[in-house]
Motif scaffolding. Structure first.
Motif, PDB file in Angstrom:
ATOM      1  N   UNK A 122     -37.018 -20.494 -24.251  1.00 19.76           N
ATOM      2  CA  UNK A 122     -37.913 -19.702 -23.405  1.00 19.76           C
ATOM      3  C   UNK A 122     -39.352 -20.208 -23.543  1.00 19.76           C
ATOM      4  N   UNK A 123     -40.009 -20.428 -22.409  1.00 15.08           N
ATOM      5  CA  UNK A 123     -41.403 -20.865 -22.410  1.00 15.08           C
ATOM      6  C   UNK A 123     -41.974 -20.673 -21.013  1.00 15.08           C
ATOM      7  N   UNK A 124     -43.275 -20.834 -20.892  1.00  9.18           N
ATOM      8  CA  UNK A 124     -43.914 -20.877 -19.574  1.00  9.18           C
ATOM      9  C   UNK A 124     -44.785 -22.126 -19.515  1.00  9.18           C
ATOM     10  N   UNK A 125     -44.949 -22.668 -18.322  1.00 13.18           N
ATOM     11  CA  UNK A 125     -45.763 -23.877 -18.130  1.00 13.18           C
ATOM     12  C   UNK A 125     -47.177 -23.452 -17.749  1.00 13.18           C
ATOM     13  N   UNK A 126     -47.984 -23.177 -18.750  1.00 12.65           N
ATOM     14  CA  UNK A 126     -49.331 -22.668 -18.487  1.00 12.65           C
ATOM     15  C   UNK A 126     -50.371 -23.430 -19.298  1.00 12.65           C
ATOM     16  N   UNK A 127     -50.136 -24.735 -19.505  1.00 10.58           N
ATOM     17  CA  UNK A 127     -51.070 -25.542 -20.254  1.00 10.58           C
ATOM     18  C   UNK A 127     -52.392 -25.679 -19.494  1.00 10.58           C
ATOM     19  N   UNK A 128     -53.463 -25.911 -20.237  1.00 13.83           N
ATOM     20  CA  UNK A 128     -54.801 -25.996 -19.638  1.00 13.83           C
ATOM     21  C   UNK A 128     -54.910 -27.149 -18.648  1.00 13.83           C
ATOM     22  N   UNK A 129     -54.092 -28.195 -18.840  1.00 18.45           N
ATOM     23  CA  UNK A 129     -54.163 -29.353 -17.946  1.00 18.45           C
ATOM     24  C   UNK A 129     -53.622 -29.054 -16.549  1.00 18.45           C
ATOM     25  N   UNK A 130     -52.791 -28.031 -16.424  1.00 19.63           N
ATOM     26  CA  UNK A 130     -52.159 -27.725 -15.138  1.00 19.63           C
ATOM     27  C   UNK A 130     -53.072 -26.867 -14.260  1.00 19.63           C
ATOM     28  N   UNK A 131     -52.972 -27.072 -12.964  1.00 18.93           N
ATOM     29  CA  UNK A 131     -53.682 -26.222 -12.011  1.00 18.93           C
ATOM     30  C   UNK A 131     -53.199 -24.786 -12.164  1.00 18.93           C
ATOM     31  N   UNK A 132     -54.127 -23.847 -12.368  1.00 19.65           N
ATOM     32  CA  UNK A 132     -53.759 -22.453 -12.568  1.00 19.65           C
ATOM     33  C   UNK A 132     -53.092 -21.888 -11.319  1.00 19.65           C
ATOM     34  N   UNK A 133     -51.941 -21.274 -11.510  1.00 16.66           N
ATOM     35  CA  UNK A 133     -51.132 -20.710 -10.420  1.00 16.66           C
ATOM     36  C   UNK A 133     -50.675 -21.772  -9.419  1.00 16.66           C
ATOM     37  N   UNK A 134     -50.735 -23.026  -9.830  1.00 16.09           N
ATOM     38  CA  UNK A 134     -50.276 -24.095  -8.950  1.00 16.09           C
ATOM     39  C   UNK A 134     -48.760 -24.172  -8.891  1.00 16.09           C
ATOM     40  N   UNK A 135     -48.262 -24.916  -7.934  1.00 14.41           N
ATOM     41  CA  UNK A 135     -46.814 -25.048  -7.750  1.00 14.41           C
ATOM     42  C   UNK A 135     -46.248 -26.111  -8.686  1.00 14.41           C
ATOM     43  N   UNK A 136     -45.031 -25.866  -9.167  1.00 15.46           N
ATOM     44  CA  UNK A 136     -44.251 -26.851  -9.906  1.00 15.46           C
ATOM     45  C   UNK A 136     -42.946 -27.035  -9.152  1.00 15.46           C
ATOM     46  N   UNK A 137     -42.740 -28.240  -8.646  1.00 18.33           N
ATOM     47  CA  UNK A 137     -41.526 -28.546  -7.890  1.00 18.33           C
ATOM     48  C   UNK A 137     -40.488 -29.175  -8.790  1.00 18.33           C
ATOM     49  N   UNK A 138     -39.366 -28.489  -8.987  1.00 20.40           N
ATOM     50  CA  UNK A 138     -38.334 -28.922  -9.930  1.00 20.40           C
ATOM     51  C   UNK A 138     -37.114 -29.455  -9.185  1.00 20.40           C
ATOM     52  N   UNK A 139     -36.884 -30.761  -9.295  1.00 22.29           N
ATOM     53  CA  UNK A 139     -35.743 -31.411  -8.656  1.00 22.29           C
ATOM     54  C   UNK A 139     -34.663 -31.675  -9.697  1.00 22.29           C
ATOM     55  N   UNK A 140     -33.421 -31.275  -9.396  1.00 24.81           N
ATOM     56  CA  UNK A 140     -32.303 -31.438 -10.320  1.00 24.81           C
ATOM     57  C   UNK A 140     -31.374 -32.546  -9.837  1.00 24.81           C
ATOM     58  N   UNK A 141     -30.983 -33.423 -10.766  1.00 26.17           N
ATOM     59  CA  UNK A 141     -30.038 -34.489 -10.486  1.00 26.17           C
ATOM     60  C   UNK A 141     -29.004 -34.536 -11.604  1.00 26.17           C
ATOM     61  N   UNK A 142     -27.756 -34.746 -11.236  1.00 28.81           N
ATOM     62  CA  UNK A 142     -26.704 -34.818 -12.239  1.00 28.81           C
ATOM     63  C   UNK A 142     -25.981 -33.492 -12.410  1.00 28.81           C
ATOM     64  N   UNK A 143     -25.627 -33.176 -13.642  1.00 34.63           N
ATOM     65  CA  UNK A 143     -24.812 -31.988 -13.924  1.00 34.63           C
ATOM     66  C   UNK A 143     -25.490 -30.702 -13.461  1.00 34.63           C
ATOM     67  N   UNK A 144     -24.707 -29.798 -12.893  1.00 30.39           N
ATOM     68  CA  UNK A 144     -25.214 -28.488 -12.504  1.00 30.39           C
ATOM     69  C   UNK A 144     -25.424 -27.646 -13.753  1.00 30.39           C
ATOM     70  N   UNK A 145     -26.597 -27.010 -13.842  1.00 33.77           N
ATOM     71  CA  UNK A 145     -26.913 -26.185 -15.007  1.00 33.77           C
ATOM     72  C   UNK A 145     -27.539 -24.865 -14.552  1.00 33.77           C
TER      73      UNK A 145
END
Length: 203
Positions: A122-145
């Motif tokens: 469990x975690x959140x992607x809220x590091x200072x380097x990231x745009x605040x409230x910006x979008x993260x596009x997650x593309x999945x390849x391979x095994x379904x999880x």
């Protein structure tokens, strides 16, 4: 994609409140997904991830890679990575994801999970380097999880199985209010590659 999504022309928000997560389903054909999976598996500069937890260095089984339009430094889990230049495959995938999501990205963190025993806590992607409230596009390849979300206060949970060649986008206040994880499973033996396209804010 269900009937509502087909009629509306856009995916539904998977979260009931305090954030926006959209699952677009397949954004690549089967043959294209297979092609990019093999290309990334063989051509990406994979390395084991490192994290500093309570002053101790932990080396993960899963492998990671970090690419961007310039050599950004990105710090998470108390370690800093410097981005490599885009490959032609990553640039093409970025173009596809930007077109589908209507968002813009300047970097990509890739994860390689060799089988179902490897996951993410469990975690959140809220590091200072990231745009605040910006979008993260997650593309999945391979095994379904299965991918899961948990609200930080109510502890409500939401989960979704991510298919080969599919896109999920997290945006707005999602990282503020929700945690997410990739739970381990004993039933998956094949590898999975996850590409998370992000917007880094320059210092």
């Amino acid at each position: 994609m269900d009937l509502f999504e087909q009629i509306a022309g856009a995916p539904r928000n998977l979260l009931p409140y305090d954030g926006n997560v959209y699952y677009y389903g397949h954004v690549l054909t089967q043959s294209d997904a297979d092609h990019y999976y093999k290309a990334l598996l063989n051509n990406v500069a994979w390395s084991h991830d490192r994290a500093i937890i309570f002053g101790k260095e932990i080396i993960t089984k899963r492998k990671v890679a970090w690419y961007a339009q310039q050599p950004f430094s990105y710090t998470y889990s108390n370690t800093t990575k410097t981005a490599l230049p885009w490959t032609k495959e990553l640039l093409k995938l970025k173009e596809i994801i930007e077109h589908k999501s209507g968002e813009h990205y300047n970097s990509c963190l890739l994860n390689l999970y060799h089988d179902g025993s490897e996951g993410m806590a469990w975690h959140s992607d809220a590091e200072r380097d990231l745009k605040k409230n910006g979008a993260i596009g997650s593309l999945s390849l391979g095994a379904e999880r299965k991918f899961a979300f948990k609200h930080k206060k109510s502890r409500d949970t939401v989960s979704k199985v991510l298919n080969h060649g599919s896109l999920l986008v997290m945006k707005d206040a999602t990282q503020t209010h929700w945690l997410h994880r990739l739970p381990p499973t004993k039933t998956i033996c094949a590898p999975r590659i996850n590409l998370t396209f992000r917007m880094i804010i320059e210092s």
